[in-house]
Design a protein around this motif. Structure first.
Motif, PDB file in Angstrom:
ATOM      1  N   LEU A 115       6.350  -8.823  -4.630  1.00 25.70           N
ATOM      2  CA  LEU A 115       7.066  -7.530  -4.525  1.00 25.70           C
ATOM      3  C   LEU A 115       7.997  -7.511  -3.306  1.00 25.70           C
ATOM      4  N   ALA A 116       7.527  -8.083  -2.205  1.00 27.47           N
ATOM      5  CA  ALA A 116       8.342  -8.089  -0.981  1.00 27.47           C
ATOM      6  C   ALA A 116       9.601  -8.934  -1.153  1.00 27.47           C
ATOM      7  N   ALA A 117       9.559  -9.869  -2.146  1.00 30.06           N
ATOM      8  CA  ALA A 117      10.707 -10.751  -2.359  1.00 30.06           C
ATOM      9  C   ALA A 117      11.873 -10.042  -3.056  1.00 30.06           C
ATOM     10  N   PHE A 118      11.591  -8.863  -3.656  1.00 30.79           N
ATOM     11  CA  PHE A 118      12.692  -8.098  -4.289  1.00 30.79           C
ATOM     12  C   PHE A 118      13.717  -7.722  -3.222  1.00 30.79           C
ATOM     13  N   GLU A 119      15.003  -7.905  -3.543  1.00 31.94           N
ATOM     14  CA  GLU A 119      16.070  -7.548  -2.597  1.00 31.94           C
ATOM     15  C   GLU A 119      16.043  -6.058  -2.254  1.00 31.94           C
ATOM     16  N   GLU A 120      15.695  -5.255  -3.266  1.00 30.64           N
ATOM     17  CA  GLU A 120      15.747  -3.799  -3.109  1.00 30.64           C
ATOM     18  C   GLU A 120      14.558  -3.255  -2.323  1.00 30.64           C
ATOM     19  N   VAL A 121      13.536  -4.104  -2.123  1.00 32.23           N
ATOM     20  CA  VAL A 121      12.309  -3.645  -1.457  1.00 32.23           C
ATOM     21  C   VAL A 121      12.420  -3.860   0.044  1.00 32.23           C
ATOM     22  N   SER A 122      12.107  -2.803   0.812  1.00 31.55           N
ATOM     23  CA  SER A 122      12.196  -2.961   2.274  1.00 31.55           C
ATOM     24  C   SER A 122      10.829  -3.324   2.866  1.00 31.55           C
ATOM     25  N   GLN A 123       9.749  -2.814   2.259  1.00 31.21           N
ATOM     26  CA  GLN A 123       8.427  -3.011   2.856  1.00 31.21           C
ATOM     27  C   GLN A 123       7.348  -2.817   1.796  1.00 31.21           C
ATOM     28  N   VAL A 124       6.281  -3.615   1.901  1.00 24.34           N
ATOM     29  CA  VAL A 124       5.129  -3.411   1.001  1.00 24.34           C
ATOM     30  C   VAL A 124       3.896  -3.278   1.893  1.00 24.34           C
ATOM     31  N   ASN A 125       3.186  -2.169   1.769  1.00 28.14           N
ATOM     32  CA  ASN A 125       1.997  -1.936   2.597  1.00 28.14           C
ATOM     33  C   ASN A 125       0.740  -1.971   1.726  1.00 28.14           C
ATOM     34  N   TYR A 126      -0.274  -2.681   2.208  1.00 23.79           N
ATOM     35  CA  TYR A 126      -1.551  -2.713   1.503  1.00 23.79           C
ATOM     36  C   TYR A 126      -2.398  -1.544   2.016  1.00 23.79           C
ATOM     37  N   VAL A 127      -2.944  -0.757   1.095  1.00 23.51           N
ATOM     38  CA  VAL A 127      -3.839   0.351   1.461  1.00 23.51           C
ATOM     39  C   VAL A 127      -5.210   0.050   0.839  1.00 23.51           C
ATOM     40  N   SER A 128      -6.220  -0.211   1.727  1.00 32.09           N
ATOM     41  CA  SER A 128      -7.564  -0.545   1.229  1.00 32.09           C
ATOM     42  C   SER A 128      -8.249   0.729   0.721  1.00 32.09           C
ATOM     43  N   LYS A 129      -9.391   0.566   0.046  1.00 27.67           N
ATOM     44  CA  LYS A 129     -10.131   1.722  -0.459  1.00 27.67           C
ATOM     45  C   LYS A 129     -10.524   2.644   0.695  1.00 27.67           C
ATOM     46  N   ARG A 130     -10.929   2.012   1.839  1.00 25.49           N
ATOM     47  CA  ARG A 130     -11.349   2.809   2.991  1.00 25.49           C
ATOM     48  C   ARG A 130     -10.161   3.589   3.578  1.00 25.49           C
ATOM     49  N   ASP A 131      -9.006   2.902   3.678  1.00 25.53           N
ATOM     50  CA  ASP A 131      -7.802   3.576   4.197  1.00 25.53           C
ATOM     51  C   ASP A 131      -7.436   4.764   3.298  1.00 25.53           C
ATOM     52  N   ALA A 132      -7.565   4.536   2.003  1.00 26.64           N
ATOM     53  CA  ALA A 132      -7.220   5.596   1.048  1.00 26.64           C
ATOM     54  C   ALA A 132      -8.141   6.801   1.229  1.00 26.64           C
ATOM     55  N   LEU A 133      -9.427   6.500   1.465  1.00 27.02           N
ATOM     56  CA  LEU A 133     -10.408   7.579   1.650  1.00 27.02           C
ATOM     57  C   LEU A 133     -10.120   8.364   2.940  1.00 27.02           C
ATOM     58  N   GLU A 134      -9.841   7.613   4.003  1.00 29.30           N
ATOM     59  CA  GLU A 134      -9.537   8.276   5.296  1.00 29.30           C
ATOM     60  C   GLU A 134      -8.302   9.168   5.164  1.00 29.30           C
ATOM     61  N   ARG A 135      -7.339   8.618   4.475  1.00 25.21           N
ATOM     62  CA  ARG A 135      -6.090   9.382   4.301  1.00 25.21           C
ATOM     63  C   ARG A 135      -6.346  10.655   3.484  1.00 25.21           C
ATOM     64  N   ALA A 136      -7.160  10.516   2.467  1.00 21.24           N
ATOM     65  CA  ALA A 136      -7.476  11.673   1.607  1.00 21.24           C
ATOM     66  C   ALA A 136      -8.232  12.726   2.400  1.00 21.24           C
ATOM     67  N   GLN A 137      -9.184  12.272   3.240  1.00 20.40           N
ATOM     68  CA  GLN A 137      -9.936  13.237   4.057  1.00 20.40           C
ATOM     69  C   GLN A 137      -9.020  13.965   5.028  1.00 20.40           C
ATOM     70  N   ARG A 138      -8.024  13.208   5.542  1.00 21.83           N
ATOM     71  CA  ARG A 138      -7.102  13.812   6.519  1.00 21.83           C
ATOM     72  C   ARG A 138      -6.098  14.750   5.828  1.00 21.83           C
ATOM     73  N   ASP A 139      -5.503  14.253   4.716  1.00 26.69           N
ATOM     74  CA  ASP A 139      -4.434  15.019   4.065  1.00 26.69           C
ATOM     75  C   ASP A 139      -4.954  16.127   3.151  1.00 26.69           C
ATOM     76  N   LEU A 140      -6.154  15.975   2.670  1.00 23.56           N
ATOM     77  CA  LEU A 140      -6.704  16.971   1.742  1.00 23.56           C
ATOM     78  C   LEU A 140      -8.011  17.524   2.304  1.00 23.56           C
ATOM     79  N   PRO A 141      -7.932  18.300   3.400  1.00 21.91           N
ATOM     80  CA  PRO A 141      -9.153  18.767   4.056  1.00 21.91           C
ATOM     81  C   PRO A 141     -10.049  19.613   3.151  1.00 21.91           C
TER      82      PRO A 141
END
Lengths: 284, 228
Positions: A75-101
């Motif tokens: 995906l990062a090799a696409f010319e149109e793509v600037s950045q690809v970030n990996y979000v683990s299950k734990r990161d997703a959970l932390e983010r959900a707890q923070r963004d969706l109190p």
């Protein structure tokens, strides 16, 4: 030298008339300035929304790290793509707890993390189009360990439809305002030149060359246009300050737009004078 | 110097203002162009000044022909042909010397020389003492003198005067006529349009043309009525 002196002298000799001409030019360009201000802020708002366009590739829980790394590289090799970030299950959970109190307790009480791991694909500015996001999402969906690749298809289509409408209306209205401004500027300068028709007549009578006759009037027109454009810029800036202070936050238009406006004022002035004086040059 | 050859001028709505007019004014001549209102005097003057072009025929003024002079080169004709009018056509609010100076400036006289040349021209027309007076402060005769001084800025070969005494009293008229004769004595061709036959009778040495309904009906050089 003579042309510049005469052009300036015209302002001195008939300050009311030239002041009115510049005032009319200023008011005409003020409308264009207000339109530019709103267009620019609309553009900023649309760009801010557009920046949020990204492709999220949801991965199966059993996807191996080597497979994820491979896809990330693809995906990062696409010319149109600037950045690809990996979000683990734990990161997703932390983010959900923070963004969706409001769901915070639910996430804490749950013994199993229900959220999938994912890759967030950010696109370069100018490439956040429906075609590009669909292309990136499709290529990700080909992998068996990819659950799905989403980008809010309907939402992106609507955003771009809105952009197209915005661009078309900006072009049409901008052209209409510019034409109205040109007509007003032309009329104002025709009045100013009409007031000096005797001078033009005498110049022709005694054998002044057409270029010599024309030059001071072109300069006078350019000066009146420039003064009007400065006035319009000042009025637009005052409006911007008032809106910013009392209504809502807006951005001031770029300096290059102001520069183009000043140049356009001077150019409109000179062109209008050229058209107006042509008639008088045929009279004697 | 001025030659009209079978010149006609037709306007779309008015019809013919001039019909097959021919005459030749030589160097050094003083000529009157007379006729009633609407006889074609002003049209003839405008054609000689090349403010208009004939519908048919040719107007030659000095080295210029109406068939060849382009709009772009008209200024060259104007510098050889001075013109004055009944209504003077001076710039209001400006002094006599400023009016003459304006004409000098727009025809390219160097800035330093303008004041002295304007004063010299006003002296030539007998108006040195009124150089600093505004146009509104001058009498009709004095205004016409300023207009004549302005017409002389390019040292023209020819002076065209369209009813120059029409707004003047007898005394001022005599003064202007003396000035014209003085300029003519210096070699300038003077062609004066007037409807005042009494005035032309007072100058029997001048050549005399008469127009009637756009046709040349009399030329004193041929002494007999001209068959048009």
């Amino acid at each position: 030298m003579y042309a510049m002196r005469e052009a300036l002298a015209a302002f001195r000799r008939a300050p009311v008339l030239t002041g009115l001409s510049s005032g009319m030019v200023g008011l005409a360009l003020f409308v264009v300035g207000l339109f530019s201000l709103s267009t620019y802020n609309l553009q900023i708002a649309l760009s801010a929304i557009e920046e949020r366009v990204e492709v999220v590739v949801y991965l199966r829980d059993d996807a191996r790290q080597s497979e994820i790394d491979h896809l990330l590289g693809e995906l990062a090799a696409f010319e149109e793509v600037s950045q690809v970030n990996y979000v683990s299950k734990r990161d997703a959970l932390e983010r959900a707890q923070r963004d969706l109190p409001e769901f915070g307790q639910l996430f804490i009480e749950s013994e199993v993390n229900p959220l999938p791991q994912s890759l967030e694909v950010e696109l370069r500015p100018g490439n956040r189009t429906p075609d590009v996001v669909e292309q990136v999402a499709s290529s990700a969906r080909n992998y068996p360990f990819v659950e799905d690749a989403l980008y809010g298809e309907e939402w992106v289509d609507r955003l771009f439809a809105l952009r197209r409408i915005g661009f078309a209306s900006t072009a049409v209205l901008g052209l209409a305002f510019a034409m109205v401004a040109a007509l007003i500027i032309g009329t104002a300068l025709r009045i100013a030149i009409f007031a000096r028709r005797d001078e033009i007549y005498i110049m022709r009578l005694v054998g002044a060359r057409n270029g010599f006759i024309r030059r001071p009037f072109l300069l006078e027109g350019a000066l009146a246009g420039l003064v009007g454009a400065v006035l319009a810029a000042a009025l637009t800036y005052s409006t911007y300050r008032m809106v910013y202070a009392y209504l809502f936050e807006v951005a001031w238009i770029p300096g290059s737009w102001v520069g183009i406006g000043l140049l356009a004022g001077a150019l409109f002035g000179a062109c209008s004078s050229a058209v107006a004086i042509r008639r008088h040059l045929r009279e004697v | 110097m001025i030659e009209l050859t079978h010149v006609s001028k037709e306007y779309p709505k008015r019809g013919y203002a001039l019909h097959d007019v021919s005459f030749h004014i030589k160097k050094g001549e003083f000529a009157f162009l007379t006729g009633h209102s609407g006889s074609g005097k002003s049209t003839t003057m405008r054609l000689i000044h090349m403010a208009e072009r004939p519908t048919r025929g040719e107007v030659r003024v000095a080295a210029f022909s109406s068939e060849r002079v382009t709009e772009r080169d008209l200024w060259k004709v104007r510098r050889r042909v001075g013109m004055v009018f009944q209504d003077f056509r001076l710039l209001p609010g400006r002094t006599a010397v400023e009016n003459v100076g304006f004409a000098l400036e727009v025809t390219g006289t160097p800035q330093k020389a303008i004041q002295s040349r304007a004063n010299r021209l006003l002296t030539q027309v007998g108006l040195a003492s009124k150089a600093g007076a505004r146009v509104e402060e001058l009498s009709g005769g004095e205004r016409q003198r300023v207009a004549i001084a302005r017409a002389l800025v390019n040292d023209p070969y020819i002076l065209l005067a369209d009813e120059p005494t029409g707004n003047l009293d007898d005394r001022a008229t005599r003064g202007i006529m003396d000035l014209f004769w003085d300029l003519n004595a210096r070699g300038m061709v003077v062609l004066m349009a007037t409807h005042d036959l009494e005035l032309t009778r007072r100058h029997p040495h001048a050549r005399f043309f008469e127009l009637d309904q756009g046709k040349l009906v009399y030329d004193s050089a041929t002494a007999d009525p001209v068959a048009s």
